[in-house]
Motif scaffolding. Structure first.
Motif, short mmCIF file in Angstrom:
data_model
loop_
_atom_site.label_atom_id
_atom_site.label_comp_id
_atom_site.label_asym_id
_atom_site.label_seq_id
_atom_site.Cartn_x
_atom_site.Cartn_y
_atom_site.Cartn_z
N GLY A 10 -9.34 -0.35 -1.93
CA GLY A 10 -8.88 -1.52 -2.47
C GLY A 10 -7.47 -1.71 -2.80
O GLY A 10 -7.15 -2.69 -3.14
N ASP A 11 -6.71 -0.58 -3.17
CA ASP A 11 -5.57 -0.79 -3.51
C ASP A 11 -4.64 -1.73 -2.65
O ASP A 11 -3.49 -2.39 -2.86
N MET A 12 -4.76 -1.52 -1.17
CA MET A 12 -3.97 -2.08 -0.27
C MET A 12 -4.32 -3.87 -0.37
O MET A 12 -3.43 -4.59 -0.51
N PHE A 13 -5.59 -4.05 -0.57
CA PHE A 13 -5.81 -5.56 -1.08
C PHE A 13 -5.34 -6.03 -2.10
O PHE A 13 -4.73 -7.07 -2.22
N ALA A 14 -5.29 -5.08 -3.19
CA ALA A 14 -4.63 -5.63 -4.61
C ALA A 14 -3.15 -5.75 -4.35
O ALA A 14 -2.70 -6.80 -4.97
N LEU A 15 -2.53 -4.88 -3.63
CA LEU A 15 -0.98 -5.04 -3.49
C LEU A 15 -0.74 -6.41 -2.84
O LEU A 15 0.30 -7.00 -2.65
N THR A 16 -1.65 -6.58 -1.60
CA THR A 16 -1.56 -7.79 -1.03
C THR A 16 -1.68 -8.95 -1.56
O THR A 16 -0.77 -9.98 -1.57
N LEU A 29 -2.84 -21.20 -6.13
CA LEU A 29 -2.40 -21.34 -4.56
C LEU A 29 -2.51 -20.07 -3.99
O LEU A 29 -2.92 -19.87 -2.92
N ALA A 30 -2.59 -18.94 -4.71
CA ALA A 30 -2.82 -17.61 -4.09
C ALA A 30 -4.31 -17.38 -3.65
O ALA A 30 -4.60 -17.04 -2.62
N ALA A 31 -5.11 -17.90 -4.41
CA ALA A 31 -6.49 -18.00 -4.13
C ALA A 31 -6.74 -18.56 -2.95
O ALA A 31 -7.59 -18.34 -2.15
N VAL A 32 -6.43 -19.69 -2.71
CA VAL A 32 -6.45 -20.65 -1.60
C VAL A 32 -6.06 -19.77 -0.47
O VAL A 32 -6.77 -19.80 0.65
N GLU A 33 -4.77 -19.22 -0.44
CA GLU A 33 -4.24 -18.47 0.71
C GLU A 33 -5.26 -17.10 0.88
O GLU A 33 -5.43 -16.75 2.03
N LEU A 34 -5.70 -16.73 -0.03
CA LEU A 34 -6.58 -15.46 0.17
C LEU A 34 -8.13 -15.72 0.38
O LEU A 34 -8.86 -14.86 0.58
N ASN A 35 -8.34 -17.07 0.33
CA ASN A 35 -9.89 -17.44 0.37
C ASN A 35 -10.72 -16.68 -0.48
O ASN A 35 -11.82 -16.30 -0.30
N LEU A 48 -5.27 -3.89 -11.09
CA LEU A 48 -4.14 -3.42 -10.69
C LEU A 48 -3.06 -3.07 -11.81
O LEU A 48 -2.54 -2.03 -11.64
N GLU A 49 -2.89 -3.80 -12.58
CA GLU A 49 -2.19 -3.62 -13.69
C GLU A 49 -2.69 -2.55 -14.54
O GLU A 49 -1.84 -1.51 -15.21
N ASP A 50 -3.81 -2.53 -14.82
CA ASP A 50 -4.51 -1.27 -15.57
C ASP A 50 -4.30 0.09 -14.83
O ASP A 50 -4.06 0.98 -15.36
#
Length: 302
Positions: A10-16, A29-35, A48-50
């Protein structure tokens, strides 16, 4: 070698997700792009921050900004993630059909002149491609804004980009309605415009566009005056047609109005000619099958 922070599931997706939020400066806007839903994106970033034990974003109800740590991660991660994306995109040549999301940034005029006529043909021929077109008046950095390509006037395109000329030239012209000119007379020189009502154009940056005319072989700018300022060139043509004043717009926007006699050209001998529209993309980035297909479709119609 031992890594202090090894990537886990899941880290790769979190970094994306982090890169998208950092680029958009917005969870929505990020939610729209990431669906995804905004709450899902927020939850991903919080996890990710944690995991990294550092805050990456400053959040308020109205804005999202990078912390110093977030900015450092963004600057370090962006080229690495782009390399990963390019590596995956290299697999396009093994696929039979173009696929995926193709993001294009273009001026309003370019969308109307270049993209609108080919949309159905392109999408019918490439059903696995989702075409995401964003139209605006300002020139943006398509790499930083995560676009695959842009379409703008050739003279405005950064030199480091690969540019494909789509039209030979573009002309800006001044137009007015016959009724307006019958009432106020025909201007003879660009200098006469200071005595006329001019419909002005405002860029998204807030800057007012200065009209440009060719006088004795040189381009001279005019800071015209008038009762109306707009951010939409099509509305400028409509305003000129309605007799509000003189508009200065790209020629392709007024062909229908000219043919019907709703507007006429003024000061045509002074109209400047520019290099035409080009599609452009970063030279260091892999060109996807989807972008190749779009370029070929445009070339077949322009």
């Amino acid at each position: 070698m031992k890594y202090n922070h090894q990537l886990k599931s899941g880290d790769m997706f979190a970094l994306t997700a982090f890169l998208v939020v950092a680029s958009q400066r917005s969870f929505r806007l990020a939610a729209v792009e990431l669906n995804l839903t905004p709450s899902a994106v927020s939850h991903t970033i919080k996890n990710l921050e944690d995991r990294l034990s550092v805050r990456l974003f400053n959040r308020t109800t109205r804005s999202v900004s990078l912390t110093d740590a977030g900015n450092q991660l963004f600057l370090s991660l962006q080229p690495a993630m782009e390399s990963v994306t390019n590596a995956v995109n290299q697999l396009d040549k093994f696929r039979n059909k173009p696929n995926g999301i193709l993001r294009i940034n273009a001026s309003e005029g370019a969308v109307k002149m270049i993209l609108k006529p080919i949309l159905k043909k392109f999408l019918d021929a490439n059903p696995d491609v989702h075409l995401d077109i964003v139209s605006n008046g300002r020139m943006i950095n398509i790499v930083e804004e995560n676009f695959d390509a842009g379409i703008r006037l050739s003279d405005d395109i950064p030199q480091e980009m690969v540019a494909i000329r789509l039209t030979p030239y573009e002309r800006f012209i001044a137009v007015a309605s016959p009724e307006y000119l019958e009432k106020f007379g025909m201007p003879v020189s660009p200098y006469d415009l200071y005595n006329y009502d001019c419909i002005k154009f405002r860029f998204e940056s807030g800057e007012i566009f200065q009209w440009e005319f060719s006088i004795n072989g040189a381009i001279k700018k005019f800071n015209v005056k008038g009762p109306l300022t707009l951010t939409d060139q099509n509305l400028m043509v409509e305003a000129a047609k309605d007799g509000i004043g003189i508009a200065f717009v790209p020629e392709h926007l007024i062909e229908t109005y000219l043919n019907s006699g709703q507007v006429v050209i003024v000061l045509e001998d002074y109209s400047p000619i520019y290099n035409g529209l080009s599609l452009y993309y970063p030279g260091h980035r892999h060109v996807s099958n989807a972008l190749h297909a779009l370029i070929e479709t445009i070339r077949s119609e322009v």
